[in-house]
Design a protein around this motif. Structure first.
Motif, short mmCIF file in Angstrom:
data_model
loop_
_atom_site.label_atom_id
_atom_site.label_comp_id
_atom_site.label_asym_id
_atom_site.label_seq_id
_atom_site.Cartn_x
_atom_site.Cartn_y
_atom_site.Cartn_z
N ALA A 386 0.83 -1.20 0.00
CA ALA A 386 0.00 0.00 0.00
C ALA A 386 0.87 1.26 0.00
N ALA A 387 1.98 1.21 0.75
CA ALA A 387 2.88 2.36 0.75
C ALA A 387 3.48 2.59 -0.63
N GLU A 432 1.64 -3.67 -19.39
CA GLU A 432 2.29 -4.22 -18.20
C GLU A 432 2.00 -3.37 -16.97
N VAL A 433 1.95 -2.04 -17.14
CA VAL A 433 1.64 -1.16 -16.01
C VAL A 433 0.19 -1.36 -15.58
N GLN A 434 -0.72 -1.49 -16.54
CA GLN A 434 -2.12 -1.72 -16.20
C GLN A 434 -2.28 -3.04 -15.44
N GLN A 435 -1.60 -4.09 -15.91
CA GLN A 435 -1.68 -5.38 -15.22
C GLN A 435 -1.11 -5.29 -13.81
N PHE A 436 0.01 -4.56 -13.65
CA PHE A 436 0.61 -4.40 -12.33
C PHE A 436 -0.35 -3.68 -11.38
N ARG A 437 -0.99 -2.64 -11.85
CA ARG A 437 -1.93 -1.91 -11.01
C ARG A 437 -3.12 -2.78 -10.62
N GLU A 438 -3.63 -3.57 -11.58
CA GLU A 438 -4.75 -4.46 -11.27
C GLU A 438 -4.34 -5.49 -10.23
N GLN A 439 -3.11 -6.03 -10.33
CA GLN A 439 -2.66 -6.99 -9.33
C GLN A 439 -2.53 -6.34 -7.96
N VAL A 440 -2.01 -5.12 -7.91
CA VAL A 440 -1.90 -4.41 -6.63
C VAL A 440 -3.28 -4.15 -6.04
N ARG A 441 -4.21 -3.70 -6.89
CA ARG A 441 -5.57 -3.47 -6.39
C ARG A 441 -6.20 -4.77 -5.91
N GLY A 442 -5.94 -5.88 -6.62
CA GLY A 442 -6.50 -7.16 -6.19
C GLY A 442 -5.98 -7.60 -4.83
N VAL A 443 -4.69 -7.32 -4.54
CA VAL A 443 -4.13 -7.69 -3.24
C VAL A 443 -4.67 -6.79 -2.13
N LEU A 444 -4.84 -5.49 -2.44
CA LEU A 444 -5.25 -4.53 -1.40
C LEU A 444 -6.76 -4.42 -1.26
N ASP A 445 -7.52 -5.02 -2.15
CA ASP A 445 -8.97 -4.86 -2.15
C ASP A 445 -9.57 -5.49 -0.89
N ASN A 446 -10.27 -4.72 -0.08
CA ASN A 446 -10.98 -5.17 1.12
C ASN A 446 -10.07 -5.84 2.15
N VAL A 447 -8.75 -5.57 2.08
CA VAL A 447 -7.85 -6.25 3.00
C VAL A 447 -7.97 -5.70 4.42
N TRP A 448 -8.45 -4.47 4.55
CA TRP A 448 -8.53 -3.87 5.89
C TRP A 448 -9.91 -4.03 6.51
#
Length: 643
Positions: A386-387, A432-448
């Motif tokens: 997230a940072a 590749e940047v779009q895929q990276f952002r989607e993967q980051v959003r997928g990991v951080l989605d609703n994690v908190w």
């Protein structure tokens, strides 16, 4: 070797003891010696200490040597074995006793060994061709076949001896019967077998009895009663004979059944059954309502055999189903955790390895680690991700905010008469940047929001692990990918838009393609000034007090109008300019400089400089005839360009 097959028995006799010794590598010698010393082996053991790579002097062997008749299998010990055989068993395999007597060490086909001039040996305790004692060879299939053949022969001999024993038992029973009959004959008296006297006595008694009956009515009645009793006795004797005959038949059948039971007991003894198997067979044979007898044994056995066959087929089908089920689960595990099961396959034979891993997981307390894994995934890994994501977003926002400062400066500097340049920041949709952002959003989605299910946590961890692996990899492709997804400068594109005083868009500059040299130089200079303003501008939008810009070969293709425009842009942005330019641009640059230095070079070997004074009040070079000592400057002065 095949060509030396006729020497096999003799070679086996000489090498028997050596072939049964154990070879111990030097690295394991200490452990073997300690174990042998501390253990009661219960048998004789000879072992050889083998040092790998140790140089040995191997004697040469002749063509008749026993060593030449052996074939050595390729192994790490082959050289050592050849040296040892050559040193200890270099016996000449001689064809006759004459050669045997002449040789120092010799061996005959009959197995006589000459160890030296004095000592001779021939061990005939076992036959030379007794293959059961042979130990040389690369496998034991031939020896195993020999033992199996002997077992089959011994079983046949045992069966024959069993039949002979049964025959002898029958003869013994018959002889016992004859002896009993002879004993009974010896105990008889003449009176017991004198049939004639007894018949005469019986006839006389019958005649007397008839006379008495005829003279006495009561006796006649008694005689009739006696005759009826005799008739009944004869009937009883006949019935007794029939009964005795039946008894003999039953006894004969019983004897046959006893023999059958004895044979079945012997067969059962040869093939012992476990208690559970025996109990299962008992229940099957006694499941019918009618009692089990030898008469119905064969029929009942066929029924039980058919039931067992059906149960076996059902068990095999169930086992096949369960095997496929287990192998399917093993395949699922292997696909989900390929690293942990890389050395195993999906066959049922690998199940012990998977079960061992399960026991290790249970022993190590996997649930505790799963909780810790979930906490670290939420509190550490995702926080760092997230940072990183926040840093990238902040960097993109900073690019846009700082570009606003650049556009403010460009709005006050003319790009063309009546126009100014504005730089617009747009997103570059790199896959590749779009895929990276989607993967980051997928990991951080609703994690908190709460705890993640284990399956979801594992999926996110795999995505996170893949990102970390690529971000930390040293492979050139991964390094290029890391630079592309983390360098936010590559995520945006800059488009120059020329705007007139009415706010209308005059032209769009995505690149310098299709423009003249002067136009490209003008665009490049403007963008350069804007880029420097962006690079040197702090968070507050200001510039440092010392901000020099050095331009070499500046404005070589631009006209005086553009040169003046470019210098005004740099001046508006607050830069201090150090310009190296041809003489033709000197007069255009005079209002924007605070001094000048003329540089010359002669014959590409000697260079020199001349400082020229600057009149700050007039904002021009203070050139006089006295200072124009160089031909080039004198020419400028003569043309009236400067005074």
């Amino acid at each position: 070797r095949p060509e030396a097959a006729d020497w096999t028995g003799a070679c086996e006799r000489v090498l028997h003891g050596f072939a049964l010794s154990l070879l111990v590598d030097e690295r394991r010698y200490a452990a073997v010696a300690r174990y042998v010393n501390e253990t009661d082996l219960g048998q004789r053991l000879v072992y050889q200490r083998v040092a790998q790579g140790q140089g040995r002097s191997t004697p040469r062997v002749g063509p008749l040597s026993l060593v030449a008749k052996l074939e050595l299998k390729a192994s790490p010990y082959r050289d050592w074995l050849f040296d040892e055989l050559s040193r200890r068993f270099d016996y000449a395999c001689v064809p006759d006793l004459a050669a045997f007597r002449d040789a120092e060490r010799a061996l005959t086909r009959e197995g006589q060994v000459k160890h030296g001039r004095e000592r001779h040996e021939k061990d005939d305790r076992y036959r030379l061709d007794d293959r059961s004692r042979w130990v040389l060879g690369f496998d034991n299939r031939d020896k195993l076949a020999l033992f199996q053949e002997r077992v089959a022969g011994l079983r046949g001999k045992a069966a024959m001896l069993t039949k002979r024993l049964e025959a002898l038992k029958g003869q013994r029973d018959a002889t016992s019967g004859h002896a009993l009959a002879c004993q009974q004959l010896m105990n008889l008296r003449w009176e017991d077998i004198d049939l004639t006297t007894q018949l005469d006595l019986i006839a006389a008694l019958e005649a007397e009895l008839r006379a008495l009956r005829e003279g006495n009515r009561d006796l006649a009645v008694l005689g009739q009663r006696i005759e009826a009793a005799r008739s009944a006795l004869r009937q009883a004797e006949t019935a007794l004979g029939d009964t005795l005959g039946q008894r003999r038949s039953i006894l004969d059948a019983s004897n046959r059944h006893q023999q059958t039971l004895a044979e079945l007991d012997r067969d059962l003894a040869d093939r012992p059954l476990e208690a559970e198997t025996r109990e299962g067979l008992r229940r099957r044979f006694e499941s019918e309502r009618t009692p089990l007898t030898l008469t119905n044994l064969d029929g009942r056995a066929r029924v039980v055999e058919r039931q067992i066959h059906q149960a076996k087929e059902a068990a095999v089908a169930e086992r096949t189903r369960l095997t496929k089920l287990v192998e399917g689960r093993l395949g699922d595990f292997k696909r989900r955790w390929p690293l942990e099961s890389a050395d195993w396959d999906e066959a049922l034979a690998s199940a012990p390895d998977y079960l061992a891993l399960l026991r290790r997981i249970e022993h190590d307390g996997l649930p505790h680690f799963e909780e810790r894994f979930a906490a670290m995934l939420k509190n550490q890994s995702t926080e760092n991700l997230a940072a990183l994501n926040k840093y990238a977003d902040e960097a993109r926002r900073q690019i846009r905010s700082r570009m606003d400062l650049v556009n403010e400066g460009l709005a006050e500097a003319e790009f063309n008469p009546g126009t100014h340049l504005q730089i617009e920041v747009g997103e570059r949709l790199l896959p590749e940047v779009q895929q990276f952002r989607e993967q980051v959003r997928g990991v951080l989605d609703n994690v908190w929001t709460g705890s993640l299910p284990p399956t979801e946590a594992e999926v996110r961890f795999k995505v996170l692990a893949g990102l970390v692996r690529r971000l930390s990899a040293a492979d050139p492709d991964d390094r290029r990918w890391r630079e592309q997804v983390l360098d936010v400068r590559l995520h945006v594109e800059f488009v120059g838009r020329e705007i007139d005083t009415a706010g209308r868009e005059v032209e769009v500059y995505r690149s310098g393609a299709g423009k003249s040299g002067g136009q490209r130089e003008k665009l490049a200079t403007t963008c350069l000034a804007a880029a420097l303003r962006y690079q040197l501008g702090g968070r507050e939008g200001g510039l440092p007090r010392f901000a020099p810009v050095v331009l070499d070969e500046a404005f070589g293709k631009a006209d005086n109008e553009f040169t003046e425009l470019a210098m005004r842009i740099f001046e508006r942005f607050g830069f201090q300019m150090v310009v190296a330019t041809p003489l033709k641009s000197v007069m255009t640059l005079e209002p924007f400089i605070g001094g000048a230095c003329f540089v010359t070079i002669e014959d590409r070997k000697r260079s020199g400089t001349l400082r020229i004074e600057y009149d700050r009040a007039e904002r021009r070079l203070a050139l006089t005839p006295e200072t124009a000592i160089r031909p080039q400057i004198a020419q400028i002065y003569a043309n009236g360009s400067v005074s």
